[in-house]
Scaffold this motif. Structure first.
Motif, PDB file in Angstrom:
ATOM      1  N   PHE A 374      60.894  14.262  53.252  1.00  0.00           N
ATOM      2  CA  PHE A 374      60.813  13.374  52.190  1.00  0.00           C
ATOM      3  C   PHE A 374      59.849  13.938  51.100  1.00  0.00           C
ATOM      4  O   PHE A 374      59.201  15.018  51.399  1.00  0.00           O
ATOM      5  CB  PHE A 374      60.040  12.109  52.625  1.00  0.00           C
ATOM      6  CG  PHE A 374      60.802  11.087  53.709  1.00  0.00           C
ATOM      7  CD1 PHE A 374      61.505  10.389  53.238  1.00  0.00           C
ATOM      8  CD2 PHE A 374      60.455  11.500  54.913  1.00  0.00           C
ATOM      9  CE1 PHE A 374      62.134   9.501  54.114  1.00  0.00           C
ATOM     10  CE2 PHE A 374      61.415  10.779  55.825  1.00  0.00           C
ATOM     11  CZ  PHE A 374      62.062   9.661  55.501  1.00  0.00           C
ATOM     12  N   GLU A 424      64.797   9.790  43.757  1.00  0.00           N
ATOM     13  CA  GLU A 424      63.502   9.855  44.450  1.00  0.00           C
ATOM     14  C   GLU A 424      62.639  11.115  43.864  1.00  0.00           C
ATOM     15  O   GLU A 424      61.246  10.873  43.976  1.00  0.00           O
ATOM     16  CB  GLU A 424      63.766  10.489  46.142  1.00  0.00           C
ATOM     17  CG  GLU A 424      62.728  10.568  46.751  1.00  0.00           C
ATOM     18  CD  GLU A 424      62.797  11.358  48.385  1.00  0.00           C
ATOM     19  OE1 GLU A 424      61.920  11.352  49.265  1.00  0.00           O
ATOM     20  OE2 GLU A 424      64.054  11.568  48.815  1.00  0.00           O
ATOM     21  N   ASN A 436      68.581   4.978  45.469  1.00  0.00           N
ATOM     22  CA  ASN A 436      67.875   4.342  46.545  1.00  0.00           C
ATOM     23  C   ASN A 436      68.803   3.101  47.098  1.00  0.00           C
ATOM     24  O   ASN A 436      69.669   2.806  46.510  1.00  0.00           O
ATOM     25  CB  ASN A 436      66.698   3.782  45.769  1.00  0.00           C
ATOM     26  CG  ASN A 436      65.765   3.135  46.617  1.00  0.00           C
ATOM     27  OD1 ASN A 436      65.647   3.144  48.112  1.00  0.00           O
ATOM     28  ND2 ASN A 436      64.818   2.216  46.464  1.00  0.00           N
ATOM     29  N   TYR A 483      67.645   7.026  50.792  1.00  0.00           N
ATOM     30  CA  TYR A 483      68.409   7.283  49.802  1.00  0.00           C
ATOM     31  C   TYR A 483      69.866   7.357  50.578  1.00  0.00           C
ATOM     32  O   TYR A 483      69.991   8.047  51.415  1.00  0.00           O
ATOM     33  CB  TYR A 483      67.706   8.663  48.955  1.00  0.00           C
ATOM     34  CG  TYR A 483      66.500   7.764  48.340  1.00  0.00           C
ATOM     35  CD1 TYR A 483      66.534   7.712  47.025  1.00  0.00           C
ATOM     36  CD2 TYR A 483      65.313   7.928  49.203  1.00  0.00           C
ATOM     37  CE1 TYR A 483      65.202   7.233  46.236  1.00  0.00           C
ATOM     38  CE2 TYR A 483      64.007   7.741  48.321  1.00  0.00           C
ATOM     39  CZ  TYR A 483      64.150   7.282  47.116  1.00  0.00           C
ATOM     40  OH  TYR A 483      63.021   6.757  46.251  1.00  0.00           O
TER      41      TYR A 483
END
Length: 588
Positions: A374, A424, A436, A483
């Protein structure tokens, strides 16, 4: 129901998870149905919001539970499917008790740690221990409970007190406590020191739990003198002291425990009615696997390009899945961790020395894997990795974020889409090829992603990944992402050769991507590493290893009917290509 409680002393990270898993593997090999519970004393509800540098990877279960990585050890060793309630945290227990208090279930009483919290812990353990494991259907006979942390930690005290009471609740013949302790060997002393273990056992007894087994972890084998000393000062018989030194592979841990009489002791202590002596074939599979691992000589060099490479446990399941696939293919895994940031040429965090070293490591690898993660950091390095593997025909497996970086790179450099990116990383990007999923984002961070086992439907009969799975129409794998690929760009990418060969069951979300004409350029939105097993490696990982050693085409030509390790040098991809040409010539 029988219970084996595994506690730890001296230091954390001493190997309780592997030892707890080994208890289960040994009992399961004896025909005993086993389940496992991991207790984590932290106040978090689950592991989903952890930084990978805090506790390693977040392991995901079929039901979407985000749990401690030790549950991955349990599932791999025992080949069972656990659920989120098999991971207990302080946060879960307090949340459960507070909800009951709000509903008035305590009838106006003062809610306290004792008895309300400790009772809730005991009730939770009993409830979960008696639930059938998902892929077995049988009611468990033994529950292995691992208490995280070390004895004496303040956050673990309610759990220690709960099990002090629990041993009387379930009766002595149904409860066994195994204490795992470190036996250090300082270089200045030249011999193992038992004082830390003595102190740890004394502290455990002070809390009302007396260990039935003391598992001594050490770097080198411990002699009988040290074993007898621990027996004498810790008030247990020598047979109750099990020594586990550092071994060539974790698959030897159950074998070493078995050789020290652990089956005979548990059979008598817990009255398991295991018929002794055991058959000669006992744990034959484990022994063959351990010996096979030790005999591997040929190396396959894989580079892992990720964001959390400073801690190997951050990619624990990925590493295990690579090992499973390499062993199955007859190769020894040589894994190199490369921080994606070091592959970026213009960044304040990258020095020229680290930059050139990282690219040298990447270029010398036989295959590359880009795992999940992430955040923005390291994304440019991942994208550069995907580009290099695409252009150089280097085998690549992308997982979750790895798939998304493949899509971003392809959109930028093949489709020539200006500023193609993920929302993102750039909310206002001109070409949002990764977007998203709003239905999985309610503003919270924990438990709000697309989680757990979900179906993937193959849409291409010639897909490499489909062949590796055995040509099914639908597979089920575990997910953890917020995502996804923007469907508006799918047709354009496929027109240029990036094929989305697997969709979700509603044909909305892209699950698997393959690049036409490439040796092995594959990515999955799901996490195949979670379902990999020592004797049944994950198909995408197996494909990466076989492509990296030049045997994937030969394996697919034989329709995946032979063991990958049985492929010889004559079964290389080049030989396979020549064979196919010769066959075509005969037809002509």
């Amino acid at each position: 129901m029988k219970y084996v409680l595994v506690t730890g002393g001296v230091i954390s990270g001493v190997g309780k998870g592997v030892i707890a898993s080994s208890f289960g593997a040994i009992l399961k090999s004896c025909g005993i149905h086993v389940t496992s519970i991991k207790i984590d004393p932290y106040i978090n509800i689950d592991a989903g919001t952890f930084s990978p540098y805090e506790h390693g990877e977040v392991y995901v279960l079929d039901d979407g539970g985000e749990v401690d990585l030790d549950l991955g050890n349990y599932e791999r060793f025992l080949d069972v499917i656990l659920h989120k309630d098999n991971n207990i945290t302080t946060g879960k227990i307090y949340e459960h008790v507070i909800k009951k208090e709000r509903k008035g279930d305590y009838l106006g009483k003062t809610v306290q740690v004792v008895p309300h919290i400790t009772d809730a812990i005991q009730e939770w353990v009993e409830r979960v221990a008696n639930q059938p494991v998902m892929n077995d259907g049988q009611k468990p006979e033994v529950c292995i409970v691992e208490l995280g942390g070390t004895i004496g930690d303040i956050e673990g005290m309610p759990f220690v007190e709960a099990f002090r009471q629990f041993q009387f609740r379930v009766k002595k013949e149904n409860f066994c406590c195994a204490h795992v302790s470190l036996v250090p060997c300082p270089k200045s002393a030249g011999e193992p020191k038992t004082k830390p273990t003595q102190s740890s056992v004394r502290e455990l007894r002070g809390f009302g739990l007396s260990p039935d087994l003391i598992i001594c972890r050490s770097e080198e084998p411990i002699g009988n003198n040290i074993k007898n000393k621990i027996s004498n000062f810790c008030h247990v018989s020598p047979e109750q002291v099990i020594t586990i030194h550092d071994l060539s592979s974790i698959y030897r841990v159950p074998l070493l425990m078995k050789d020290q009489g652990i089956i005979e002791y548990l059979n008598e202590r817990l009255q398991l009615n295991i018929q002794m002596p055991l058959q000669v074939t006992f744990m034959e599979t484990w022994r063959n696997l351990a010996e096979h691992v030790d005999q591997l000589r040929n190396l396959v060099n894989i580079a892992l390009v990720g964001k959390y490479t400073r801690l190997e446990d951050a990619y624990a399941s990925v590493v295990k899945a690579l090992q499973h696939a390499a062993v199955k293919s007859g190769y020894k895994l040589n894994l190199t961790f490369i921080d994606a940031v070091n592959l970026e040429s213009q960044t304040k965090e990258t020095s020229p020395i680290l930059y050139h070293k990282a690219w040298q490591q990447l270029c010398s690898a036989d295959g590359v894997i880009v795992p999940g993660g992430f955040g923005q950091r390291g994304i440019t390095g991942m994208i550069e990795t995907c580009k290099w593997c695409r252009v150089q025909n280097k085998p690549l497996l992308g997982i979750c974020l790895g798939l998304q970086t493949i899509v971003i790179e392809f959109a930028r450099n093949v489709l020539q889409l200006e500023n193609a990116n993920s929302t993102e990383f750039d909310q206002d990007c001109k070409n949002p090829v990764i977007v998203n999923m709003p239905e999985h984002n309610n503003g919270n961070m924990g438990g709000t992603m697309r989680l757990g086992k979900r179906s993937t439907r193959f849409v291409s009969p010639t897909s490499i990944v489909r062949q590796l799975y055995g040509n099914p129409e639908i597979i089920k794998e575990r997910h953890r992402h917020r995502y996804e690929v923007n469907p508006k760009y799918v047709a354009r990418m496929e027109a240029f050769g990036l094929k989305f060969v697997g969709h979700d069951e509603h044909h909305i979300r892209m699950e698997i991507v393959e690049l036409e004409g490439h040796n092995y350029y594959v990515a999955t939105q799901y996490h195949p590493e979670y379902l990999s097993r020592p004797l049944k490696p994950s198909p995408p990982f197996l494909g990466l290893i076989l492509a990296s050693v030049g045997k994937l085409k030969a394996y697919l030509t034989k329709k995946c009917r032979v063991s990958p390790s049985q492929l010889s040098d004559n079964d290389s991809d080049e030989a396979c290509t020549v064979e196919c040409i010769n066959r075509q010539s005969l037809k002509d």
